[in-house]
Design a protein around this motif. Structure first.
Motif, short mmCIF file in Angstrom:
data_model
loop_
_atom_site.label_atom_id
_atom_site.label_comp_id
_atom_site.label_asym_id
_atom_site.label_seq_id
_atom_site.Cartn_x
_atom_site.Cartn_y
_atom_site.Cartn_z
N ILE A 10 0.85 -1.18 0.00
CA ILE A 10 0.00 0.00 0.00
C ILE A 10 0.89 1.24 0.00
O ILE A 10 1.75 1.39 0.89
CB ILE A 10 -0.95 0.04 1.20
CG1 ILE A 10 -1.82 -1.23 1.25
CG2 ILE A 10 -1.83 1.27 1.17
CD1 ILE A 10 -1.42 -2.23 2.28
N ILE A 11 0.73 2.10 -1.01
CA ILE A 11 1.55 3.31 -1.14
C ILE A 11 0.77 4.48 -0.57
O ILE A 11 -0.34 4.78 -1.03
CB ILE A 11 1.89 3.58 -2.62
CG1 ILE A 11 2.40 2.31 -3.33
CG2 ILE A 11 2.89 4.73 -2.73
CD1 ILE A 11 3.64 1.71 -2.72
N ILE A 12 1.35 5.17 0.43
CA ILE A 12 0.67 6.27 1.11
C ILE A 12 1.54 7.52 1.06
O ILE A 12 2.51 7.65 1.81
CB ILE A 12 0.35 5.93 2.58
CG1 ILE A 12 -0.33 4.57 2.68
CG2 ILE A 12 -0.50 7.02 3.21
CD1 ILE A 12 -0.58 4.11 4.12
N PRO A 13 1.22 8.49 0.19
CA PRO A 13 1.92 9.78 0.23
C PRO A 13 1.44 10.58 1.45
O PRO A 13 0.24 10.62 1.72
CB PRO A 13 1.49 10.47 -1.07
CG PRO A 13 0.71 9.46 -1.84
CD PRO A 13 0.22 8.46 -0.87
N LEU A 25 -3.76 5.05 9.14
CA LEU A 25 -2.85 3.95 9.46
C LEU A 25 -3.53 2.89 10.33
O LEU A 25 -3.26 1.70 10.18
CB LEU A 25 -1.61 4.50 10.16
CG LEU A 25 -0.82 5.55 9.36
CD1 LEU A 25 0.42 5.98 10.14
CD2 LEU A 25 -0.44 5.04 7.98
N ASP A 26 -4.42 3.33 11.21
CA ASP A 26 -5.18 2.38 12.03
C ASP A 26 -6.06 1.48 11.15
O ASP A 26 -6.28 0.30 11.48
CB ASP A 26 -6.05 3.11 13.05
CG ASP A 26 -5.24 3.68 14.20
OD1 ASP A 26 -4.10 3.22 14.42
OD2 ASP A 26 -5.76 4.58 14.90
N CYS A 40 5.01 4.37 3.49
CA CYS A 40 4.55 5.71 3.85
C CYS A 40 5.63 6.72 3.45
O CYS A 40 6.71 6.75 4.05
CB CYS A 40 4.29 5.79 5.35
SG CYS A 40 3.15 4.52 5.97
N VAL A 41 5.33 7.53 2.46
CA VAL A 41 6.32 8.46 1.92
C VAL A 41 6.04 9.85 2.48
O VAL A 41 5.08 10.52 2.07
CB VAL A 41 6.29 8.49 0.38
CG1 VAL A 41 7.38 9.42 -0.15
CG2 VAL A 41 6.47 7.08 -0.18
N LEU A 92 -3.29 4.60 -1.33
CA LEU A 92 -4.18 5.09 -0.28
C LEU A 92 -3.76 6.50 0.09
O LEU A 92 -2.58 6.75 0.38
CB LEU A 92 -4.10 4.17 0.95
CG LEU A 92 -4.84 4.58 2.21
CD1 LEU A 92 -6.34 4.71 1.97
CD2 LEU A 92 -4.57 3.57 3.34
N ASP A 93 -4.70 7.44 0.04
CA ASP A 93 -4.38 8.81 0.43
C ASP A 93 -4.44 8.93 1.95
O ASP A 93 -5.30 8.34 2.61
CB ASP A 93 -5.36 9.80 -0.22
CG ASP A 93 -5.08 9.98 -1.70
OD1 ASP A 93 -3.99 9.57 -2.16
OD2 ASP A 93 -5.94 10.54 -2.41
#
Length: 339
Positions: A10-13, A25-26, A40-41, A92-93
């Motif tokens: 899962i890519i999260i900017p 995140l939960d 998580c970037v 995922l935003d």
């Protein structure tokens, strides 16, 4: 020690979303499907988003935190994909979150049909409610939807399979001429993608509304796709998001980059039927958005810049052969504007 290869990445900017980040995140920690990693970037946040990410990373090794200078959401997503090891990738935003069974159900349906892409929906009722609460001045950072408590039987989830996903998709609000089930708008986050489909498909850097050209390019790859109507994504309104805080000229500039990119792509690689469909359902709806944004410009310098940008699109051929009466009317407005 190297981590085991996960099934889903899962890519999260992340950029200045400390208020919303824990809920996002939960929602991953609460997943019934456990074989995932979250990249998580942190895209140069100046609030305490980095501290929150560090806390979650220390708590659970499935969170990988990447800190970088601010480069925008496209750059952050591209960097995140570079770290991803999963067989499938999901975006995922960081101000949104997902249903506890989102990964479980999507992994099941995409594997059931040996598909390259699985699409789902966001909870529109909750989004409208959250927007109403936000506009009344109340905090929505802890707001949670009733549908997050629904327990689905994945074996009974209804879904449709297609090898011609383009014909199910549209940017228009009305789905006339679009095959059902209809997938509206270019929401990159509403999908689970096989790694090979997206690993060499970067987002265009330096623009906003980056979902539009990326999604258009994915459609043209004609992936075998499964579609479900389940609302597994909770899309939150956020007045400080990049798009909501952007000025009209920047929207025009970004859409122009995307429009030229997709026009060249489809004119070279699509069949005539696909190209005509795409012009009607995507190209011209975004051209119309550009012209609507022109109305918001309030100084001569910006108006002249917009005129230059739109004239370049016009001479490039992007607006040739408008597909319907509405598009033809807008073409006349465009011609009047750039003269």
């Amino acid at each position: 020690m190297q981590k085991n290869k996960p099934v889903i990445s899962i890519i999260i900017p992340v950029y200045n979303v400390a208020q919303f980040l824990p809920r996002c995140l939960d929602s991953l920690l609460n997943q019934t499907f456990k074989d995932w990693e979250a990249i998580c970037v942190n895209d140069g946040s100046i609030d305490n988003s980095a501290d929150i990410l560090a806390e979650y990373g220390a708590r659970d090794s499935r969170f990988t935190v990447v800190n970088k200078k601010n480069g925008g959401i496209s750059d952050a997503r591209n960097v995140g994909v570079g770290y991803a090891m999963g067989d499938y990738i999901m975006y995922l935003d960081s101000d949104d979150f997902i249903h506890p069974q989102a990964l479980e159900i999507m992994h099941y349906v995409v594997g059931h049909e040996s598909a390259e892409m699985a699409l789902f929906r966001f909870d529109e009722t909750f989004h409208k409610f959250a927007r109403k609460i936000m506009r009344s001045g109340h905090d929505i950072s802890h707001l949670l939807p009733p549908k997050r408590n629904i327990v689905y039987n994945k074996m009974r989830v209804r879904f449709w399979e297609t090898g011609n996903i383009l014909m199910h998709c549209t940017e228009r609000n009305r789905g006339f001429g679009v095959r059902r089930p209809v997938r509206r708008h270019c929401f990159v986050v509403l999908g689970l993608y096989r790694r090979e489909l997206v690993i060499n498909m970067p987002f265009i850097r330096g623009i906003i509304m980056e979902d539009f050209p990326w999604w258009s390019a994915i459609l043209l790859r004609r992936p075998r796709t499964v579609i479900t109507k389940l609302p597994l994504y909770f899309y939150m309104p956020n007045t400080s998001s990049v798009l909501n805080s952007s000025k009209a000229l920047r929207v025009i500039e970004s859409l122009a980059v995307g429009l030229e990119y997709v026009y060249d792509l489809y004119s070279k690689q699509a069949s005539q039927i696909e190209f005509e469909y795409y012009k009607r359902e995507f190209l011209w709806p975004f051209i119309i958005i550009v012209m609507r944004k022109v109305r918001e410009l309030d100084n001569l310098k910006d108006i002249n810049m917009a005129k230059k940008i739109i004239k370049k699109l016009y001479t490039h051929g992007v607006m040739d052969n408008p597909p319907n009466l509405r598009a033809r009317r807008y073409l006349r407005r465009i011609q009047d504007f750039i003269r």
